[in-house]
Design a protein around this motif. Structure first.
Motif, PDB file in Angstrom:
ATOM      1  N   ARG A  67      63.768 -65.743 -36.307  1.00  0.00           N
ATOM      2  CA  ARG A  67      65.010 -65.277 -36.931  1.00  0.00           C
ATOM      3  C   ARG A  67      66.260 -65.670 -36.139  1.00  0.00           C
ATOM      4  O   ARG A  67      67.368 -65.306 -36.529  1.00  0.00           O
ATOM      5  CB  ARG A  67      64.967 -63.756 -37.130  1.00  0.00           C
ATOM      6  CG  ARG A  67      63.892 -63.321 -38.109  1.00  0.00           C
ATOM      7  CD  ARG A  67      63.975 -61.848 -38.461  1.00  0.00           C
ATOM      8  NE  ARG A  67      62.972 -61.507 -39.478  1.00  0.00           N
ATOM      9  CZ  ARG A  67      62.780 -60.280 -39.971  1.00  0.00           C
ATOM     10  NH1 ARG A  67      63.528 -59.270 -39.540  1.00  0.00           N
ATOM     11  NH2 ARG A  67      61.854 -60.061 -40.881  1.00  0.00           N
ATOM     12  N   GLY A  68      66.084 -66.389 -35.048  1.00  0.00           N
ATOM     13  CA  GLY A  68      67.233 -66.821 -34.257  1.00  0.00           C
ATOM     14  C   GLY A  68      68.012 -65.671 -33.670  1.00  0.00           C
ATOM     15  O   GLY A  68      69.249 -65.628 -33.750  1.00  0.00           O
ATOM     16  N   LEU A  69      67.296 -64.734 -33.042  1.00  0.00           N
ATOM     17  CA  LEU A  69      67.923 -63.517 -32.535  1.00  0.00           C
ATOM     18  C   LEU A  69      68.427 -63.700 -31.103  1.00  0.00           C
ATOM     19  O   LEU A  69      67.953 -64.549 -30.356  1.00  0.00           O
ATOM     20  CB  LEU A  69      66.924 -62.354 -32.578  1.00  0.00           C
ATOM     21  CG  LEU A  69      66.262 -62.079 -33.924  1.00  0.00           C
ATOM     22  CD1 LEU A  69      65.314 -60.885 -33.810  1.00  0.00           C
ATOM     23  CD2 LEU A  69      67.308 -61.832 -35.011  1.00  0.00           C
ATOM     24  N   TYR A  70      69.391 -62.846 -30.749  1.00  0.00           N
ATOM     25  CA  TYR A  70      69.915 -62.786 -29.381  1.00  0.00           C
ATOM     26  C   TYR A  70      69.774 -61.349 -28.900  1.00  0.00           C
ATOM     27  O   TYR A  70      70.228 -60.415 -29.570  1.00  0.00           O
ATOM     28  CB  TYR A  70      71.380 -63.214 -29.335  1.00  0.00           C
ATOM     29  CG  TYR A  70      71.972 -63.144 -27.944  1.00  0.00           C
ATOM     30  CD1 TYR A  70      71.876 -64.214 -27.061  1.00  0.00           C
ATOM     31  CD2 TYR A  70      72.609 -61.985 -27.495  1.00  0.00           C
ATOM     32  CE1 TYR A  70      72.395 -64.135 -25.780  1.00  0.00           C
ATOM     33  CE2 TYR A  70      73.124 -61.898 -26.215  1.00  0.00           C
ATOM     34  CZ  TYR A  70      73.019 -62.977 -25.357  1.00  0.00           C
ATOM     35  OH  TYR A  70      73.523 -62.897 -24.089  1.00  0.00           O
ATOM     36  N   PHE A  71      69.127 -61.163 -27.741  1.00  0.00           N
ATOM     37  CA  PHE A  71      68.909 -59.829 -27.184  1.00  0.00           C
ATOM     38  C   PHE A  71      69.751 -59.605 -25.937  1.00  0.00           C
ATOM     39  O   PHE A  71      69.951 -60.513 -25.130  1.00  0.00           O
ATOM     40  CB  PHE A  71      67.441 -59.631 -26.778  1.00  0.00           C
ATOM     41  CG  PHE A  71      66.456 -59.632 -27.903  1.00  0.00           C
ATOM     42  CD1 PHE A  71      66.807 -59.241 -29.174  1.00  0.00           C
ATOM     43  CD2 PHE A  71      65.137 -60.023 -27.667  1.00  0.00           C
ATOM     44  CE1 PHE A  71      65.880 -59.241 -30.216  1.00  0.00           C
ATOM     45  CE2 PHE A  71      64.204 -60.029 -28.692  1.00  0.00           C
ATOM     46  CZ  PHE A  71      64.579 -59.642 -29.966  1.00  0.00           C
ATOM     47  N   SER A  72      70.218 -58.373 -25.773  1.00  0.00           N
ATOM     48  CA  SER A  72      70.656 -57.868 -24.478  1.00  0.00           C
ATOM     49  C   SER A  72      69.917 -56.550 -24.276  1.00  0.00           C
ATOM     50  O   SER A  72      69.298 -56.029 -25.207  1.00  0.00           O
ATOM     51  CB  SER A  72      72.174 -57.668 -24.429  1.00  0.00           C
ATOM     52  OG  SER A  72      72.609 -56.770 -25.442  1.00  0.00           O
ATOM     53  N   VAL A  73      69.969 -56.014 -23.064  1.00  0.00           N
ATOM     54  CA  VAL A  73      69.194 -54.815 -22.731  1.00  0.00           C
ATOM     55  C   VAL A  73      70.095 -53.764 -22.101  1.00  0.00           C
ATOM     56  O   VAL A  73      71.002 -54.089 -21.325  1.00  0.00           O
ATOM     57  CB  VAL A  73      68.020 -55.167 -21.782  1.00  0.00           C
ATOM     58  CG1 VAL A  73      67.396 -53.918 -21.162  1.00  0.00           C
ATOM     59  CG2 VAL A  73      66.962 -55.972 -22.532  1.00  0.00           C
ATOM     60  N   HIS A  74      69.840 -52.513 -22.467  1.00  0.00           N
ATOM     61  CA  HIS A  74      70.504 -51.377 -21.827  1.00  0.00           C
ATOM     62  C   HIS A  74      69.452 -50.600 -21.064  1.00  0.00           C
ATOM     63  O   HIS A  74      68.463 -50.137 -21.631  1.00  0.00           O
ATOM     64  CB  HIS A  74      71.166 -50.484 -22.884  1.00  0.00           C
ATOM     65  CG  HIS A  74      72.198 -49.546 -22.328  1.00  0.00           C
ATOM     66  ND1 HIS A  74      71.943 -48.702 -21.262  1.00  0.00           N
ATOM     67  CD2 HIS A  74      73.489 -49.311 -22.685  1.00  0.00           C
ATOM     68  CE1 HIS A  74      73.037 -48.005 -20.997  1.00  0.00           C
ATOM     69  NE2 HIS A  74      73.983 -48.357 -21.831  1.00  0.00           N
ATOM     70  N   ALA A  75      69.662 -50.463 -19.761  1.00  0.00           N
ATOM     71  CA  ALA A  75      68.714 -49.736 -18.915  1.00  0.00           C
ATOM     72  C   ALA A  75      68.808 -48.238 -19.179  1.00  0.00           C
ATOM     73  O   ALA A  75      69.820 -47.738 -19.697  1.00  0.00           O
ATOM     74  CB  ALA A  75      69.016 -50.028 -17.440  1.00  0.00           C
ATOM     75  N   PRO A  76      67.797 -47.469 -18.798  1.00  0.00           N
ATOM     76  CA  PRO A  76      67.854 -46.012 -18.942  1.00  0.00           C
ATOM     77  C   PRO A  76      69.023 -45.421 -18.158  1.00  0.00           C
ATOM     78  O   PRO A  76      69.397 -45.934 -17.101  1.00  0.00           O
ATOM     79  CB  PRO A  76      66.520 -45.542 -18.350  1.00  0.00           C
ATOM     80  CG  PRO A  76      65.636 -46.721 -18.357  1.00  0.00           C
ATOM     81  CD  PRO A  76      66.528 -47.912 -18.201  1.00  0.00           C
ATOM     82  N   TYR A  77      69.576 -44.341 -18.687  1.00  0.00           N
ATOM     83  CA  TYR A  77      70.691 -43.676 -18.010  1.00  0.00           C
ATOM     84  C   TYR A  77      70.643 -42.163 -18.141  1.00  0.00           C
ATOM     85  O   TYR A  77      71.488 -41.455 -17.584  1.00  0.00           O
ATOM     86  CB  TYR A  77      72.028 -44.178 -18.567  1.00  0.00           C
ATOM     87  CG  TYR A  77      72.211 -43.936 -20.051  1.00  0.00           C
ATOM     88  CD1 TYR A  77      72.855 -42.803 -20.524  1.00  0.00           C
ATOM     89  CD2 TYR A  77      71.710 -44.837 -20.977  1.00  0.00           C
ATOM     90  CE1 TYR A  77      72.998 -42.574 -21.882  1.00  0.00           C
ATOM     91  CE2 TYR A  77      71.850 -44.624 -22.335  1.00  0.00           C
ATOM     92  CZ  TYR A  77      72.489 -43.488 -22.786  1.00  0.00           C
ATOM     93  OH  TYR A  77      72.616 -43.268 -24.139  1.00  0.00           O
ATOM     94  N   ILE A  78      69.662 -41.643 -18.856  1.00  0.00           N
ATOM     95  CA  ILE A  78      69.583 -40.202 -19.089  1.00  0.00           C
ATOM     96  C   ILE A  78      68.732 -39.552 -18.006  1.00  0.00           C
ATOM     97  O   ILE A  78      67.560 -39.898 -17.831  1.00  0.00           O
ATOM     98  CB  ILE A  78      68.997 -39.897 -20.481  1.00  0.00           C
ATOM     99  CG1 ILE A  78      69.887 -40.481 -21.575  1.00  0.00           C
ATOM    100  CG2 ILE A  78      68.837 -38.391 -20.692  1.00  0.00           C
ATOM    101  CD1 ILE A  78      69.300 -40.401 -22.968  1.00  0.00           C
TER     102      ILE A  78
END
Length: 279
Positions: A67-78
């Motif tokens: 699907r030609g996707l672009y990912f970024s990631v958010h680390a845990p913070y809670i």
């Protein structure tokens, strides 16, 4: 990537993000850019053995390719288990280990940017002076790990009326970016919650653009720090996005975080409508 495809969505908009592949399969029907948040139901992905995680990651990567996707990631913070500024050395090291796990998973997903929060304020006022030093200590460890995988760490700015979270001022943010080679995730709702869109708004934002590699946005009733579906408040987010583009920012604009009584569908539909209007 054109501006429409740079308007993305976070998995934290979903009611349940326990299953990574199905979450991404659904979101990618309407968005090419997705930020994957490994917290709440998704945090176990950081703890599971590779033998459990890898088969699903293979399906995710095949979906990304098709699907030609672009990912970024958010680390845990809670929770304190994520607190990389913790004055307790043992707890800080545990938080650093959690972030290192996230860095490695970010690399497996073919993403190059990982957002993390600077940590929590301590309840003991006598220890407050230690927090910035502890954060620096953690960044030494994390940037060493991230450099091995080609990952940019992006510290997120925090907003007003969140008394538990560390708020870095502009000078501190610039010091960290310069000294450690980290960048910023600019949450423009958080930024706007402090001063509203006064006449100095863009003058304050402009010097930060060179450090920004990821942007979070939503609507809001200025300056109330509540993330609303696009079109549900009075925030001129379109103007802020146009300014960042004009100032040279070329990264993502991620709709993320829910507030008030709006539903998952409210956020997804409004974000897709805005994305479509830019196509």
């Amino acid at each position: 990537m054109n501006i429409s495809d740079r308007i993305g969505i976070s998995t934290n908009i979903l009611d349940n993000s326990e299953y990574l592949f199905s979450s991404l399969e659904g979101l990618s029907e309407r968005f090419r850019t997705v930020e994957i948040e490994f917290d709440n139901e998704a945090r176990p992905y950081l703890m599971k053995p590779e033998s459990e995680v890898n088969p699903e990651l293979e399906r995710v990567l095949a979906l990304k390719e098709s699907r030609g996707l672009y990912f970024s990631v958010h680390a845990p913070y809670i929770g304190r288990s994520t607190d990389i500024s913790n004055p307790d050395e043992a707890q800080r090291e545990q938080a650093v280990d959690l972030m290192k796990r996230t860095i490695r998973l970010t690399a497996k997903l073919g993403a190059t940017r990982m957002t993390c929060h600077p940590g929590y304020l301590t309840k003991d006022p006598e220890l407050q002076h230690m927090l910035f030093g502890q954060l620096k200590k953690s960044l030494v460890q994390l940037t060493d790990e991230a450099s091995q995988y080609g990952i940019d760490i992006c510290l997120e700015n925090t907003g007003d009326k969140r008394p538990n979270y560390i708020v870095l001022n502009d000078e501190e943010q610039e010091e960290l970016c310069t000294a450690f080679g980290v960048f910023m995730t600019m949450d423009i709702v958080h930024f706007t919650s402090f001063h509203g869109m006064d006449r100095d708004y863009y003058e304050r934002l402009k010097p930060m653009v060179k450090w920004i590699k990821n942007v979070h946005f939503a609507d809001m009733v200025v300056p109330n720090h509540v993330h609303l579906p696009l079109g549900s408040g009075d925030f001129k987010y379109q103007d802020a996005i146009a300014f960042l583009n004009g100032a040279g920012y070329t990264g993502n604009f991620i709709v993320e975080e829910r507030g008030a009584k709006f539903t998952e569908a409210d956020y997804l539909d409004a974000a897709f409508h805005y994305r479509s209007s830019l196509a």
